[in-house]
Enzyme design. Structure first.
Site, PDB file in Angstrom:
ATOM      1  N   GLY A   1      85.985  -2.165  40.598  1.00 31.06           N
ATOM      2  CA  GLY A   1      85.562  -1.388  39.435  1.00 31.06           C
ATOM      3  C   GLY A   1      84.154  -1.654  38.926  1.00 31.06           C
ATOM      4  O   GLY A   1      83.516  -0.771  38.363  1.00 31.06           O
TER       5      GLY A   1
ATOM      6  N   ASP B   1      84.375  -4.132  34.952  1.00 23.84           N
ATOM      7  CA  ASP B   1      84.164  -2.797  34.403  1.00 23.84           C
ATOM      8  C   ASP B   1      84.751  -2.669  33.005  1.00 23.84           C
ATOM      9  O   ASP B   1      84.125  -2.140  32.098  1.00 23.84           O
ATOM     10  CB  ASP B   1      84.761  -1.728  35.343  1.00 23.84           C
ATOM     11  CG  ASP B   1      86.190  -2.035  35.789  1.00 23.84           C
ATOM     12  OD1 ASP B   1      86.762  -3.057  35.350  1.00 23.84           O
ATOM     13  OD2 ASP B   1      86.739  -1.250  36.580  1.00 23.84           O
TER      14      ASP B   1
ATOM     15  N   ASP C   1      91.017  -4.730  29.442  1.00 23.75           N
ATOM     16  CA  ASP C   1      92.197  -4.005  28.970  1.00 23.75           C
ATOM     17  C   ASP C   1      93.169  -5.039  28.391  1.00 23.75           C
ATOM     18  O   ASP C   1      93.059  -5.428  27.226  1.00 23.75           O
ATOM     19  CB  ASP C   1      92.767  -3.213  30.151  1.00 23.75           C
ATOM     20  CG  ASP C   1      93.924  -2.318  29.764  1.00 23.75           C
ATOM     21  OD1 ASP C   1      94.240  -2.227  28.574  1.00 23.75           O
ATOM     22  OD2 ASP C   1      94.528  -1.698  30.653  1.00 23.75           O
TER      23      ASP C   1
ATOM     24  N   LYS D   1      88.656  -2.083  25.572  1.00 23.33           N
ATOM     25  CA  LYS D   1      89.619  -1.161  24.950  1.00 23.33           C
ATOM     26  C   LYS D   1      90.017  -1.664  23.573  1.00 23.33           C
ATOM     27  O   LYS D   1      90.111  -2.865  23.348  1.00 23.33           O
ATOM     28  CB  LYS D   1      90.864  -1.031  25.836  1.00 23.33           C
ATOM     29  CG  LYS D   1      90.665  -0.038  26.948  1.00 23.33           C
ATOM     30  CD  LYS D   1      91.979   0.399  27.554  1.00 23.33           C
ATOM     31  CE  LYS D   1      91.672   1.156  28.844  1.00 23.33           C
ATOM     32  NZ  LYS D   1      92.878   1.443  29.626  1.00 23.33           N
TER      33      LYS D   1
ATOM     34  N   PHE E   1      93.340   5.826  29.167  1.00 24.12           N
ATOM     35  CA  PHE E   1      92.956   5.571  30.554  1.00 24.12           C
ATOM     36  C   PHE E   1      91.691   6.360  30.883  1.00 24.12           C
ATOM     37  O   PHE E   1      91.642   7.577  30.703  1.00 24.12           O
ATOM     38  CB  PHE E   1      94.100   5.966  31.492  1.00 24.12           C
ATOM     39  CG  PHE E   1      93.920   5.414  32.877  1.00 24.12           C
ATOM     40  CD1 PHE E   1      94.230   4.091  33.158  1.00 24.12           C
ATOM     41  CD2 PHE E   1      93.387   6.208  33.886  1.00 24.12           C
ATOM     42  CE1 PHE E   1      94.034   3.566  34.427  1.00 24.12           C
ATOM     43  CE2 PHE E   1      93.194   5.692  35.163  1.00 24.12           C
ATOM     44  CZ  PHE E   1      93.520   4.370  35.425  1.00 24.12           C
ATOM     45  N   VAL E   2      90.658   5.670  31.354  1.00 19.84           N
ATOM     46  CA  VAL E   2      89.373   6.323  31.631  1.00 19.84           C
ATOM     47  C   VAL E   2      88.978   6.125  33.095  1.00 19.84           C
ATOM     48  O   VAL E   2      89.430   5.182  33.746  1.00 19.84           O
ATOM     49  CB  VAL E   2      88.247   5.770  30.719  1.00 19.84           C
ATOM     50  CG1 VAL E   2      88.502   6.113  29.275  1.00 19.84           C
ATOM     51  CG2 VAL E   2      88.069   4.261  30.891  1.00 19.84           C
TER      52      VAL E   2
ATOM     53  N   ASP F   1      88.494   3.905  38.442  1.00 23.15           N
ATOM     54  CA  ASP F   1      89.223   4.855  39.283  1.00 23.15           C
ATOM     55  C   ASP F   1      90.593   5.207  38.732  1.00 23.15           C
ATOM     56  O   ASP F   1      91.162   4.495  37.905  1.00 23.15           O
ATOM     57  CB  ASP F   1      89.448   4.241  40.661  1.00 23.15           C
ATOM     58  CG  ASP F   1      90.534   3.150  40.620  1.00 23.15           C
ATOM     59  OD1 ASP F   1      90.357   2.187  39.854  1.00 23.15           O
ATOM     60  OD2 ASP F   1      91.556   3.292  41.322  1.00 23.15           O
TER      61      ASP F   1
ATOM     62  N   ARG G   1      85.580   7.271  41.068  1.00 22.89           N
ATOM     63  CA  ARG G   1      84.613   6.198  40.770  1.00 22.89           C
ATOM     64  C   ARG G   1      83.187   6.744  40.730  1.00 22.89           C
ATOM     65  O   ARG G   1      82.316   6.188  40.076  1.00 22.89           O
ATOM     66  CB  ARG G   1      84.680   5.112  41.847  1.00 22.89           C
ATOM     67  CG  ARG G   1      85.992   4.350  41.883  1.00 22.89           C
ATOM     68  CD  ARG G   1      85.838   3.106  42.748  1.00 22.89           C
ATOM     69  NE  ARG G   1      87.120   2.529  43.150  1.00 22.89           N
ATOM     70  CZ  ARG G   1      87.837   1.702  42.401  1.00 22.89           C
ATOM     71  NH1 ARG G   1      87.419   1.356  41.205  1.00 22.89           N
ATOM     72  NH2 ARG G   1      88.993   1.219  42.839  1.00 22.89           N
TER      73      ARG G   1
HETATM   74  P1  IMP Z   1      93.283  -6.077  32.498  1.00 21.75           P
HETATM   75  O1  IMP Z   1      93.621  -7.139  33.500  1.00 21.75           O
HETATM   76  O2  IMP Z   1      94.499  -5.447  31.899  1.00 21.75           O
HETATM   77  O3  IMP Z   1      92.264  -6.491  31.446  1.00 21.75           O
HETATM   78  O4  IMP Z   1      92.673  -4.872  33.293  1.00 21.75           O
HETATM   79  C1  IMP Z   1      91.430  -4.901  33.764  1.00 21.75           C
HETATM   80  C2  IMP Z   1      91.326  -4.200  35.101  1.00 21.75           C
HETATM   81  O5  IMP Z   1      92.187  -3.062  35.205  1.00 21.75           O
HETATM   82  C3  IMP Z   1      89.939  -3.699  35.194  1.00 21.75           C
HETATM   83  O6  IMP Z   1      89.228  -4.557  36.066  1.00 21.75           O
HETATM   84  C4  IMP Z   1      90.064  -2.309  35.757  1.00 21.75           C
HETATM   85  O7  IMP Z   1      89.808  -2.341  37.144  1.00 21.75           O
HETATM   86  C5  IMP Z   1      91.480  -1.877  35.538  1.00 21.75           C
HETATM   87  N1  IMP Z   1      91.586  -0.923  34.393  1.00 21.75           N
HETATM   88  C6  IMP Z   1      91.949  -1.220  33.132  1.00 21.75           C
HETATM   89  N2  IMP Z   1      91.917  -0.137  32.340  1.00 21.75           N
HETATM   90  C7  IMP Z   1      91.511   0.881  33.146  1.00 21.75           C
HETATM   91  C8  IMP Z   1      91.259   2.288  32.895  1.00 21.75           C
HETATM   92  O8  IMP Z   1      91.370   2.832  31.792  1.00 21.75           O
HETATM   93  N3  IMP Z   1      90.848   3.012  33.977  1.00 21.75           N
HETATM   94  C9  IMP Z   1      90.686   2.465  35.217  1.00 21.75           C
HETATM   95  N4  IMP Z   1      90.886   1.164  35.473  1.00 21.75           N
HETATM   96  C10 IMP Z   1      91.309   0.379  34.448  1.00 21.75           C
HETATM   97 MG    MG Z   2      88.967  -4.050  38.066  1.00 22.07          MG
END
Ligand code: IMP
Ligand code: MG
Length: 196
Positions: A51, A110, A113, A141, A162-163, A169, A175
């Protein structure tokens, strides 16, 4: 692909402007510690693939200092998932050394979340003894766990939706969209996951 877009959340021109500002902040913070170590340390950027691909490519061209780039590949959203399935390391793509004890490390992702990916990666990097460890994400987020995770540099706060685009992606598509966008609901319900 463009007919799948619902809303443009962040336009490419805003992204470009913000990336330049972030690069200034990062340079200001990282150049001094390396000078203070009198050549005994270096900067290592650790982009989390896939990402952060586009973000890191833009960011490093505004960073004037010497640096190594050490890739790490982690996936939490396999295939058509739109909620995190927990971080998984993809070892064949990784270029991390065994030890980082001369390195000031900057991890780049990227989006923040749930924070699980960055937690996982920063734990792994801390075990390699870096001189310092900083974190940078393009998007954060608006959710409680993301907001409570410590981040040194972030580009934009976005709503908890979700973006895609600018490296992000859905099912490994989108992407290459230059703006950060949301997708129309039909995209998630069609069998192929995309319309064109
Ligand atoms: P986390 O581990 O929940 O913080 O998620 C982070 C990873 O999930 C990021 O590195 C992104 O690759 C993917 N991700 C989280 N939210 C999104 C979204 O809205 N769109 C696309 N990929 C996301
Ligand atoms: Mg990622």
């Amino acid at each position: 692909m463009h007919s799948d877009i619902d809303q443009v959340l962040i336009h490419r021109s805003q992204i470009a402007q913000r990336v330049e500002q972030l690069a200034h902040e990062i340079s200001r913070d990282l150049i001094d510690p390396v000078h203070a170590d009198d050549g005994h340390s270096h900067i290592a950027l650790v982009p989390i693939l896939t990402g952060s691909l586009i973000f890191v490519a833009d960011l490093i061209r505004h960073l004037p200092m010497r640096m190594q780039i050490r890739l790490i590949s982690v996936s939490s959203y396999p295939d058509r998932a739109t909620t995190s399935q927990g971080p998984n390391i993809r070892t064949p793509l990784d270029t991390l050394p065994d030890s980082l004890d001369d390195a000031h490390v900057l991890v780049i992702d990227d989006i923040l979340d749930s924070g699980r990916t960055l937690q996982f990666v920063t734990d792994l990097l801390r075990a390699k003894n870096p001189r310092s460890l900083r974190t940078c994400v393009m998007l954060r987020k608006q959710r409680r766990d993301a907001l409570s995770f410590p981040i040194d540099y972030f580009g934009f706060d976005i709503p908890d939706s979700f973006v895609v685009g600018y490296g992000l992606d859905y099912n490994n598509y989108y992407r290459n969209l230059p703006d950060i966008v949301t997708l129309r609901q039909e995209v998630f319900s069609t069998a192929k996951g995309l319309t064109a």
